[in-house]
Write an enzyme that holds these catalytic residues in place. Structure first.
Site, PDB file in Angstrom:
ATOM      1  N   VAL A  12       0.812  -1.224   0.000  1.00  0.00           N
ATOM      2  CA  VAL A  12       0.000   0.000   0.000  1.00  0.00           C
ATOM      3  C   VAL A  12       0.845   1.273   0.000  1.00  0.00           C
ATOM      4  O   VAL A  12       0.302   2.377   0.024  1.00  0.00           O
ATOM      5  CB  VAL A  12      -0.980   0.035   1.205  1.00  0.00           C
ATOM      6  CG1 VAL A  12      -2.004  -1.074   1.089  1.00  0.00           C
ATOM      7  CG2 VAL A  12      -0.219  -0.044   2.527  1.00  0.00           C
ATOM      8  N   LYS A  14       3.707   1.737   2.178  1.00  0.00           N
ATOM      9  CA  LYS A  14       4.135   2.024   3.553  1.00  0.00           C
ATOM     10  C   LYS A  14       5.550   2.582   3.627  1.00  0.00           C
ATOM     11  O   LYS A  14       5.827   3.509   4.397  1.00  0.00           O
ATOM     12  CB  LYS A  14       4.005   0.747   4.387  1.00  0.00           C
ATOM     13  CG  LYS A  14       4.226   0.916   5.867  1.00  0.00           C
ATOM     14  CD  LYS A  14       3.766  -0.313   6.633  1.00  0.00           C
ATOM     15  CE  LYS A  14       4.571  -1.553   6.355  1.00  0.00           C
ATOM     16  NZ  LYS A  14       4.082  -2.364   5.207  1.00  0.00           N
ATOM     17  N   VAL A  16       7.329   4.251   1.284  1.00  0.00           N
ATOM     18  CA  VAL A  16       7.377   5.620   0.767  1.00  0.00           C
ATOM     19  C   VAL A  16       6.711   6.572   1.754  1.00  0.00           C
ATOM     20  O   VAL A  16       7.193   7.683   1.997  1.00  0.00           O
ATOM     21  CB  VAL A  16       6.716   5.701  -0.617  1.00  0.00           C
ATOM     22  CG1 VAL A  16       6.629   7.146  -1.102  1.00  0.00           C
ATOM     23  CG2 VAL A  16       7.497   4.861  -1.624  1.00  0.00           C
ATOM     24  N   LYS A  33      13.373  -0.459  11.191  1.00  0.00           N
ATOM     25  CA  LYS A  33      12.638  -1.569  10.591  1.00  0.00           C
ATOM     26  C   LYS A  33      12.945  -2.796  11.441  1.00  0.00           C
ATOM     27  O   LYS A  33      13.985  -3.444  11.284  1.00  0.00           O
ATOM     28  CB  LYS A  33      13.100  -1.792   9.149  1.00  0.00           C
ATOM     29  CG  LYS A  33      12.353  -2.897   8.411  1.00  0.00           C
ATOM     30  CD  LYS A  33      10.989  -2.453   7.945  1.00  0.00           C
ATOM     31  CE  LYS A  33      10.328  -3.534   7.095  1.00  0.00           C
ATOM     32  NZ  LYS A  33       9.007  -3.134   6.589  1.00  0.00           N
ATOM     33  N   ASP A  45      13.611  -2.077   2.954  1.00  0.00           N
ATOM     34  CA  ASP A  45      12.769  -0.896   3.154  1.00  0.00           C
ATOM     35  C   ASP A  45      13.555   0.215   3.833  1.00  0.00           C
ATOM     36  O   ASP A  45      13.405   1.396   3.496  1.00  0.00           O
ATOM     37  CB  ASP A  45      11.547  -1.261   3.995  1.00  0.00           C
ATOM     38  CG  ASP A  45      10.618  -2.224   3.269  1.00  0.00           C
ATOM     39  OD1 ASP A  45      10.683  -2.292   2.026  1.00  0.00           O
ATOM     40  OD2 ASP A  45       9.829  -2.899   3.953  1.00  0.00           O
ATOM     41  N   GLU A 101       8.734   1.215  11.182  1.00  0.00           N
ATOM     42  CA  GLU A 101       7.957   0.689  10.061  1.00  0.00           C
ATOM     43  C   GLU A 101       7.699  -0.799  10.248  1.00  0.00           C
ATOM     44  O   GLU A 101       8.632  -1.599  10.401  1.00  0.00           O
ATOM     45  CB  GLU A 101       8.673   0.915   8.726  1.00  0.00           C
ATOM     46  CG  GLU A 101       7.841   0.431   7.551  1.00  0.00           C
ATOM     47  CD  GLU A 101       8.553   0.475   6.213  1.00  0.00           C
ATOM     48  OE1 GLU A 101       8.023  -0.095   5.243  1.00  0.00           O
ATOM     49  OE2 GLU A 101       9.652   1.067   6.139  1.00  0.00           O
ATOM     50  N   GLY A 102       6.429  -1.172  10.231  1.00  0.00           N
ATOM     51  CA  GLY A 102       6.068  -2.568  10.382  1.00  0.00           C
ATOM     52  C   GLY A 102       6.306  -3.367   9.125  1.00  0.00           C
ATOM     53  O   GLY A 102       6.818  -2.871   8.110  1.00  0.00           O
ATOM     54  N   ALA A 103       5.918  -4.648   9.190  1.00  0.00           N
ATOM     55  CA  ALA A 103       6.031  -5.552   8.043  1.00  0.00           C
ATOM     56  C   ALA A 103       4.628  -6.019   7.689  1.00  0.00           C
ATOM     57  O   ALA A 103       3.953  -6.644   8.510  1.00  0.00           O
ATOM     58  CB  ALA A 103       6.927  -6.740   8.385  1.00  0.00           C
ATOM     59  N   GLY A 166      -1.171   5.900   0.430  1.00  0.00           N
ATOM     60  CA  GLY A 166       0.200   5.609   0.028  1.00  0.00           C
ATOM     61  C   GLY A 166       0.490   5.739  -1.446  1.00  0.00           C
ATOM     62  O   GLY A 166       1.652   5.898  -1.826  1.00  0.00           O
TER      63      GLY A 166
END
Length: 217
Positions: A12, A14, A16, A33, A45, A101-103, A166
């Site tokens: 989606v 995330k 960026v 991360k 990422d 930032e999640g996964a 996003g």
């Protein structure tokens, strides 16, 4: 301040969105991360956020295959840390702004014990000032996915700062235009990021990012 960045699903935008949040965050910024999958394909990422935003980034657990973290770890035959250990490391960071930032989505398993990003955020919220930003899609299905994610966060007593679209299409259709209006009924829409923003140079990205937030205020 710790901001947890999650998405309603994978793909989606995330990463960026995390870079755009890093550009517009005050003071010194660190992007963390906790778990990166797909490393065998060269995906990172954190490195992409660093390339776009020019901020410091770290990865803690890196796994080869582009799968859910616990699945990737099981297939790789490695033991990955518990979510509680990530929370402990995050509490020790001193930057003005820490973005986590999640996964994948909020309830994707980050460890073999079933710990999720929601659990990580809940753990952090007991001892630190945190909020959550949810990155959402623009098209059909996004309203349901967004409601489910935001409801799960609020049920744990977590503050949802707002939503970031996003990847906004260059030629939005009726669904996208209506969704943008309806998403604001779920939580504030903080920013709308145009599709293709991840292909910009650092200079272009840093110059453009504040405008993506300003346009929805």
């Amino acid at each position: 301040m710790i901001t947890v960045v999650t998405g309603t699903s994978t793909g989606v935008g995330k990463t960026v969105a995390t870079a755009a949040l890093a550009v517009t965050s005050p003071g010194s910024v660190l992007v963390v991360k906790p778990v990166q999958t797909g490393a065998r394909d060269g995906d990172s990422d954190a490195r992409e956020v660093g390339r776009l935003a020019g901020v410091d980034t770290v990865e803690w657990t890196v796994l080869d295959e582009p799968l859910a973290p616990d699945t990737a770890a099981r297939r790789q035959g490695v033991e990955i840390p518990l979510v509680a250990s990530y929370a402990a490391r995050l509490r020790g960071l001193l930057q003005d702004s820490v973005l986590v930032e999640g996964a994948g989505g909020l309830l994707v398993r980050l460890d073999a014990a079933g710990g999720t990003l929601l659990d990580l955020a809940s753990d952090l919220g007991t001892v630190a000032e945190i909020d959550v930003v949810v990155v959402v899609a623009a098209g059909l299905g996004t309203l349901n996915h967004t409601e489910l994610t935001v409801d799960a966060l609020r049920a744990r007593g977590l503050a949802v700062r707002g939503l970031v679209v996003g990847s906004w299409p260059a030629e939005p259709g009726l669904a996208e235009r209506c969704n943008l209006e309806d998403l604001a009924r779920v939580a504030p829409v903080l920013a709308v990021i145009p599709e293709g923003a991840g292909a910009l140079s650092r200079e272009e990205f840093v110059a453009a990012a504040p405008g993506w937030f300003a346009q929805v205020r």
